[in-house]
Design an enzyme around this catalytic site. Structure first.
Site, short mmCIF file in Angstrom:
data_model
loop_
_atom_site.label_atom_id
_atom_site.label_comp_id
_atom_site.label_asym_id
_atom_site.label_seq_id
_atom_site.Cartn_x
_atom_site.Cartn_y
_atom_site.Cartn_z
CG HIS A 79 -2.06 -1.00 1.20
ND1 HIS A 79 -3.33 -0.73 0.83
CD2 HIS A 79 -2.05 -2.17 1.67
CE1 HIS A 79 -3.78 -2.20 0.83
NE2 HIS A 79 -3.04 -3.00 1.38
CG ASN B 60 -8.27 -3.87 1.11
OD1 ASN B 60 -7.36 -3.03 1.20
ND2 ASN B 60 -7.67 -5.17 0.79
C1 HEM Z 1 -1.80 -10.82 7.85
C2 HEM Z 1 -2.22 -9.96 6.56
C3 HEM Z 1 -1.90 -8.79 6.49
C4 HEM Z 1 -0.66 -8.30 6.79
C5 HEM Z 1 0.55 -9.12 7.62
C6 HEM Z 1 -0.34 -7.05 6.48
C7 HEM Z 1 0.48 -5.89 6.55
C8 HEM Z 1 0.46 -4.58 6.04
C9 HEM Z 1 1.63 -3.59 6.37
C10 HEM Z 1 2.96 -4.19 7.11
C11 HEM Z 1 1.35 -2.67 6.02
C12 HEM Z 1 1.97 -1.38 5.82
C13 HEM Z 1 1.64 -0.44 7.00
C14 HEM Z 1 2.33 0.74 7.27
O1 HEM Z 1 3.73 0.94 6.68
O2 HEM Z 1 1.83 1.67 7.97
C15 HEM Z 1 -0.26 -2.78 5.38
C16 HEM Z 1 -0.73 -1.58 4.89
C17 HEM Z 1 -2.28 -1.76 4.68
N1 HEM Z 1 -2.87 -2.85 4.73
FE1 HEM Z 1 -2.57 -4.87 5.25
N2 HEM Z 1 -1.90 -6.52 5.84
C18 HEM Z 1 -2.70 -7.74 5.82
C19 HEM Z 1 -3.75 -7.84 5.31
C20 HEM Z 1 -4.75 -6.83 4.98
C21 HEM Z 1 -5.96 -7.07 4.80
C22 HEM Z 1 -6.83 -8.36 4.77
C23 HEM Z 1 -6.50 -5.77 4.30
C24 HEM Z 1 -7.79 -5.35 4.06
C25 HEM Z 1 -8.73 -5.76 4.56
C26 HEM Z 1 -5.28 -4.87 4.51
C27 HEM Z 1 -5.44 -3.49 4.38
C28 HEM Z 1 -4.18 -2.51 4.29
C29 HEM Z 1 -4.16 -1.27 4.22
C30 HEM Z 1 -5.34 -0.44 3.64
C31 HEM Z 1 -3.08 -0.68 4.27
C32 HEM Z 1 -2.68 0.79 4.00
C33 HEM Z 1 -2.57 1.55 5.27
C34 HEM Z 1 -2.41 2.88 5.02
O3 HEM Z 1 -2.90 3.69 4.14
O4 HEM Z 1 -1.52 3.32 5.56
N3 HEM Z 1 -4.18 -5.46 4.84
N4 HEM Z 1 -0.47 -4.11 5.65
#
Ligand code: HEM
Length: 506
Positions: free
Chosen positions: A55, A128
């Site tokens: 992201h 999402n």
């Molecule tokens: C185990 C599964 C997942 C892991 C380990 C994971 C891990 C991460 C990590 C490490 C980031 C970066 C966060 C940052 O640097 O601030 C991120 C961002 C993000 N993830 Fe996940 N994610 C997973 C699943 C999901 C799922 C299922 C969704 C949605 C339902 C999701 C939605 C998002 C969103 C929207 C961001 C961006 C947040 C922002 O705008 O700063 N992720 N994710």
């Protein structure tokens, strides 16, 4: 702004010259004593911070959330506690797989991350634009993401990797069917829905718990790009979604979403036809109708992108009283991963940054020090227990309800519910589509799958679509053969069109 218009060094002293460095004589070498030059270069050298590991590309805005219906029988969360109550919010939209500088128009889920600045602390809902996800266990997430990102050798996204992972992960069939369908490329961030995706827990004032799912329905209407439109628009303006959001808010056209929830009584979870904690599945809206909660409005652009959007840290572990996690194995992994990556990406004190700290209350605990600490608790004690009456005290009340658990520790397979398998909801989704939508779906899949070089991957992947629906699988097989033939330069009668890497990868 500096009211005197003075250019200063970082320590506030006037800068004599910002255009010519100090030298030994007119043509001599540059002097060490030119502190401003050295400071300016050193700061520039350190401007970049790590981008989000996923992201990375995103856009954000501020706004407010207003409660429009009484939901207090399901949650005691104060910001949802009374009709008409308004809470400040920050949202960040994003794409998933590619880098900060990539195009907005790729076929990819879109992030829909919200921070509610509530009086009981910040509540982050990090969802999402899709109600489901590719996998159902956090242990698979790093591998899944690797298969979507640049290949370690070719350093481009490889259709072989993405489709290989998919062909070995049948649970992704539902999300792939969604992603390659018409909603896979939204026309803008304003024209898409948002979802919490996971199941969460709400707890009312009496301590009664419910399982819920969040739906943010766009009031702008759903609008999407076809693959061809996305390719054209992205080629002309890779910042399309970013500027659309920025300009619409500047024009005073404030995008809005209606928040609805599905509510499942806890006692029904065990016997529901699908495992209600499996994020690859939706709950039928007939079984659990959507109930209005409130309206989200975005009405203010960030004043500075880096300070307020790049440094924003959304963490699914940030709950407030009355809201909690479910045992969803993906969500449980996420509860660890976000704070961890943010401590690396932004530092241990990122929670003190103006965009991340609570706005409607104050953080108060015994954490101290670390790089770039700003407010360090003054003379207050930094240990507990202590004998200071005005020092922070625990509430003795859990934020959310406990779960009763039976069984053995171990790496268990998911408990099957009566209608559970990896394909049933993908098949339902396919059968819901009208004929032109089915054709576009097959066209998009074939564009990607047809570029895969190993036939065994294609066969396994096609097998998943066949298991979802025999007609779906047969059409994918035919269309893939046509793409393969066209890539070999053979004359083909079935025109399935060109695809992009993004199409191939989702
Ligand atoms: C185990 C599964 C997942 C892991 C380990 C994971 C891990 C991460 C990590 C490490 C980031 C970066 C966060 C940052 O640097 O601030 C991120 C961002 C993000 N993830 Fe996940 N994610 C997973 C699943 C999901 C799922 C299922 C969704 C949605 C339902 C999701 C939605 C998002 C969103 C929207 C961001 C961006 C947040 C922002 O705008 O700063 N992720 N994710």
């Amino acid at each position: 702004m500096n009211p005197t218009n003075r250019l200063t060094t970082e320590s506030g002293a006037p800068v004599e010259d910002n255009q010519r460095s100090q030298t030994a004589g007119a043509n001599g070498p540059v002097l060490m004593q030119d502190h401003h030059l050295i400071e300016k270069l050193a700061r520039f050298d350190r401007e970049r911070i790590p981008e989000r590991v996923v992201h990375a590309r995103g856009s954000g805005a501020f706004g407010s959330f207003e409660v429009t219906a009484d939901v207090s029988k399901w949650t005691r969360a104060k910001f949802l506690g009374q009709v008409g109550k308004k809470t400040d919010v920050l949202i960040r939209f994003s794409t998933v797989a590619l880098e900060l500088g990539s195009a907005d128009t790729v076929r990819d889920p879109r992030g829909f991350a919200l921070k509610f600045y509530t009086q009981e602390g910040n509540y982050d809902l990090v969802g999402n634009n899709t109600p489901i996800f590719f996998i159902r266990d956090a242990i698979k997430f790093p591998d899944f993401i690797h298969s979507q990102k640049r290949d370690p050798w070719s350093h481009v996204q490889e259709p072989d990797n993405a489709w290989d992972f998919f062909s070995n992960s049948p649970e992704a069939t539902h999300q792939f069917t969604w992603l390659f369908g018409d909603r896979g490329i939204p026309r803008s961030y304003r024209h898409m829905d948002g979802f919490g995706s996971h199941t969460f827990q709400w707890v009312n004032a009496g301590g009664e718990a419910f399982w819920i799912k969040y739906h943010f329905k766009t009031r702008q209407g759903i609008e999407c790009f076809t693959a061809e439109e996305a390719q054209r628009v992205g080629g002309e303006n890779p910042n399309h979604h970013h500027l659309d959001l920025l300009h619409s808010i500047e024009r005073g056209e404030f995008p809005k979403w209606t928040l609805q929830v599905q509510v499942m009584p806890v006692a029904e979870a065990q016997h529901y036809r699908f495992n209600p904690f499996d994020v690859t599945k939706v709950w039928s809206h007939k079984d659990y109708p959507k109930i209005d909660v409130g309206v989200l409005t975005l009405n203010r652009n960030p004043g500075n992108y880096f300070a307020e959007i790049e440094q924003a840290a959304f963490n699914p572990a940030n709950f407030v009283p009355g809201i909690g996690p479910s045992p969803d194995k993906m969500l449980q992994g996420r509860l660890f991963s976000y704070g961890d990556t943010q401590r690396y990406r932004l530092g241990i004190n990122h929670t003190q940054l103006p965009v991340n700290c609570p706005h409607a209350t104050k953080a108060a605990n015994y954490g101290r020090d670390g790089a770039m600490r700003h407010d360090n608790g003054g003379r207050g004690p930094n240990y507990e227990p202590n004998s200071f009456g005005d020092a922070p005290k625990q509430s003795n009340r859990p934020l959310y309800a406990p779960l009763e658990i039976h069984g053995w520790t171990g790496s268990h397979a998911w408990t099957k519910h009566p209608d559970d398998n990896d394909f049933v909801q993908a098949g339902d989704l396919y059968r819901l589509m009208d004929e032109p939508a089915k054709r576009r779906l097959v066209h998009s899949i074939a564009g990607g799958l047809g570029a895969v070089t190993r036939q065994e991957i294609i066969d396994r992947a096609t097998g998943h679509f066949r298991q979802a629906d025999a007609d779906f699988g047969a059409r994918v097989e035919t269309a893939v053969k046509a793409v393969q033939a066209s890539l070999k330069g053979e004359d083909v009668s079935v025109q399935v069109g060109a695809s992009t890497h993004a199409d191939a990868l989702g």
